[in-house]
Design a protein around this motif. Sequence first.
Motif, PDB file in Angstrom:
ATOM      1  N   UNK A 131      -0.879  -0.298  -2.486  1.00  0.00           N
ATOM      2  CA  UNK A 131      -2.036  -0.676  -3.319  1.00  0.00           C
ATOM      3  C   UNK A 131      -1.686  -1.879  -4.193  1.00  0.00           C
ATOM      4  N   UNK A 132      -0.482  -1.857  -4.794  1.00  0.00           N
ATOM      5  CA  UNK A 132      -0.050  -2.961  -5.664  1.00  0.00           C
ATOM      6  C   UNK A 132       0.047  -4.284  -4.902  1.00  0.00           C
ATOM      7  N   UNK A 133       0.517  -4.207  -3.651  1.00  0.00           N
ATOM      8  CA  UNK A 133       0.674  -5.411  -2.829  1.00  0.00           C
ATOM      9  C   UNK A 133      -0.568  -5.697  -1.970  1.00  0.00           C
ATOM     10  N   UNK A 134      -1.646  -4.933  -2.258  1.00  0.00           N
ATOM     11  CA  UNK A 134      -2.949  -5.120  -1.593  1.00  0.00           C
ATOM     12  C   UNK A 134      -2.883  -4.894  -0.074  1.00  0.00           C
ATOM     13  N   UNK A 135      -1.964  -4.013   0.336  1.00  0.00           N
ATOM     14  CA  UNK A 135      -1.890  -3.635   1.745  1.00  0.00           C
ATOM     15  C   UNK A 135      -2.746  -2.398   2.005  1.00  0.00           C
ATOM     16  N   UNK A 136      -2.913  -1.581   0.957  1.00  0.00           N
ATOM     17  CA  UNK A 136      -3.753  -0.389   1.023  1.00  0.00           C
ATOM     18  C   UNK A 136      -4.897  -0.542   0.025  1.00  0.00           C
ATOM     19  N   UNK A 137      -6.034   0.058   0.348  1.00  0.00           N
ATOM     20  CA  UNK A 137      -7.166   0.044  -0.579  1.00  0.00           C
ATOM     21  C   UNK A 137      -7.103   1.290  -1.454  1.00  0.00           C
ATOM     22  N   UNK A 138      -7.422   1.108  -2.732  1.00  0.00           N
ATOM     23  CA  UNK A 138      -7.366   2.234  -3.671  1.00  0.00           C
ATOM     24  C   UNK A 138      -8.509   3.207  -3.402  1.00  0.00           C
ATOM     25  N   UNK A 139      -8.151   4.490  -3.248  1.00  0.00           N
ATOM     26  CA  UNK A 139      -9.154   5.546  -3.071  1.00  0.00           C
ATOM     27  C   UNK A 139      -8.816   6.672  -4.032  1.00  0.00           C
ATOM     28  N   UNK A 140      -9.789   7.086  -4.814  1.00  0.00           N
ATOM     29  CA  UNK A 140      -9.541   8.111  -5.830  1.00  0.00           C
ATOM     30  C   UNK A 140      -9.096   9.434  -5.200  1.00  0.00           C
ATOM     31  N   UNK A 141      -9.648   9.761  -4.025  1.00  0.00           N
ATOM     32  CA  UNK A 141      -9.276  11.005  -3.342  1.00  0.00           C
ATOM     33  C   UNK A 141      -7.799  10.971  -2.928  1.00  0.00           C
ATOM     34  N   UNK A 142      -7.372   9.834  -2.373  1.00  0.00           N
ATOM     35  CA  UNK A 142      -5.971   9.695  -1.956  1.00  0.00           C
ATOM     36  C   UNK A 142      -5.042   9.735  -3.163  1.00  0.00           C
ATOM     37  N   UNK A 178      13.072   2.084  -0.456  1.00  0.00           N
ATOM     38  CA  UNK A 178      12.716   2.350   0.936  1.00  0.00           C
ATOM     39  C   UNK A 178      11.210   2.175   1.159  1.00  0.00           C
ATOM     40  N   UNK A 179      10.412   2.642   0.201  1.00  0.00           N
ATOM     41  CA  UNK A 179       8.958   2.490   0.313  1.00  0.00           C
ATOM     42  C   UNK A 179       8.559   1.014   0.300  1.00  0.00           C
ATOM     43  N   UNK A 180       9.191   0.243  -0.579  1.00  0.00           N
ATOM     44  CA  UNK A 180       8.917  -1.197  -0.637  1.00  0.00           C
ATOM     45  C   UNK A 180       9.304  -1.872   0.670  1.00  0.00           C
ATOM     46  N   UNK A 181      10.436  -1.450   1.239  1.00  0.00           N
ATOM     47  CA  UNK A 181      10.888  -2.005   2.522  1.00  0.00           C
ATOM     48  C   UNK A 181       9.869  -1.726   3.628  1.00  0.00           C
ATOM     49  N   UNK A 182       9.354  -0.504   3.677  1.00  0.00           N
ATOM     50  CA  UNK A 182       8.385  -0.134   4.709  1.00  0.00           C
ATOM     51  C   UNK A 182       7.098  -0.941   4.596  1.00  0.00           C
ATOM     52  N   UNK A 183       6.650  -1.153   3.354  1.00  0.00           N
ATOM     53  CA  UNK A 183       5.433  -1.948   3.141  1.00  0.00           C
ATOM     54  C   UNK A 183       5.681  -3.412   3.511  1.00  0.00           C
ATOM     55  N   UNK A 184       6.862  -3.952   3.143  1.00  0.00           N
ATOM     56  CA  UNK A 184       7.186  -5.349   3.461  1.00  0.00           C
ATOM     57  C   UNK A 184       7.341  -5.579   4.960  1.00  0.00           C
ATOM     58  N   UNK A 185       7.792  -4.551   5.689  1.00  0.00           N
ATOM     59  CA  UNK A 185       7.872  -4.675   7.150  1.00  0.00           C
ATOM     60  C   UNK A 185       6.485  -4.942   7.723  1.00  0.00           C
ATOM     61  N   UNK A 186       5.483  -4.236   7.190  1.00  0.00           N
ATOM     62  CA  UNK A 186       4.102  -4.445   7.632  1.00  0.00           C
ATOM     63  C   UNK A 186       3.594  -5.824   7.248  1.00  0.00           C
ATOM     64  N   UNK A 187       3.921  -6.249   6.029  1.00  0.00           N
ATOM     65  CA  UNK A 187       3.409  -7.534   5.522  1.00  0.00           C
ATOM     66  C   UNK A 187       4.143  -8.717   6.153  1.00  0.00           C
TER      67      UNK A 187
END
Length: 350
Positions: A131-142, A178-187
């Motif tokens: 969400x911070x890196x704008x790869x995911x959209x913010x959803x209140x339910x999630x 590790x979470x940052x690494x996974x998101x950066x792999x996508x980006x």
Amino acid sequence: MGKGGALSDGVIKKILLSYTYVAIWIFLSFTVIVYNKYILDKKMYNWPFPITLTMIHMAFCSSLAVILIKVFKIVEPVSMSRDTYIRSVVPIGALYSLSLWLSNSAYIYLSVSFIQMLKALMPVAVYSIGVLLKKESFKSETMTNMLSISFGVAIAAYGEAKFDTWGVMLQLGAVAFEATRLVLIQILLTSKGINLNPITSLYYVAPCCLVFLFFPWIFVELPILRETSSFHFDFVIFGTNSVCAFALNLAVFLLVGKTSALTMNVAGVVKDWLLIAFSWSVIKDTVTPLNLFGYGLAFLGVAYYNHCKLQALKAKDAQKKVQQGDEEEAGKLLEERESEAAAKRNETED
């Protein structure tokens, strides 16, 4: 039995293979975690040098990856420019080295069972950073679900009999990196059409990790290793440990390639429960009822998260099929119009 029987046999074979891939991954992941705990724990093998252990893994994996790619040519190296390597692979390698360093360090201070409970925060970290890196959209339910997972882990931590603040900080840091690494792999990689399997990823990333780990190793562990007689390289222990680490990377490729990343997430939950049971029954770590209650809550949150991911993937596949059907129908209509136009031209010429 005819076509129906053949189809049933094929489906059964596919299911059995999927379960085999899952079992292999769980076994190797289980083995690497317990083996690392055995080596690093002061009450067991008593070799508390996590940076050195990680460097041994990276040196072994990168060497083997080079041999498999350059000598045996099992897989082709990915075409990658120097600029892409510096901008994409280097930051991913830096994050990976930090994640491995901190996660291995946590085994010195925390039990295997409690570390698995803390790892339940991985979906929370991945979603928040996405969400911070704008790869995911913010959803209140999630986000509500993420908070429920965090709440469950907090209860598990409160009920931990051998709580160590430094160990928790190390493991939480490992989860964040590790979470940052996974998101950066996508980006940085997937968005550019670069897909690395475990062998090519080790070929590019492992040497980078080795370089990043070398600098803290000089200042943190090398002086201690020089002062003590602890720096003895046991080829049996470290050799088999490194082989297990490399085999785990191949198992990840096998599992994700033949099934899906979601299957690995679900299998990971099963592995965590098995590790908790093993930690309690064999290693004799203390697992309190409050531990299990908190992790149970977090487990339900992770299960719901995986369920939502599965539904999203199904919806995406259904949309693709509809689009493909529309394209095929449009193609048929175009062919019919072209044939009609050709027939009219033929009639005019006659």
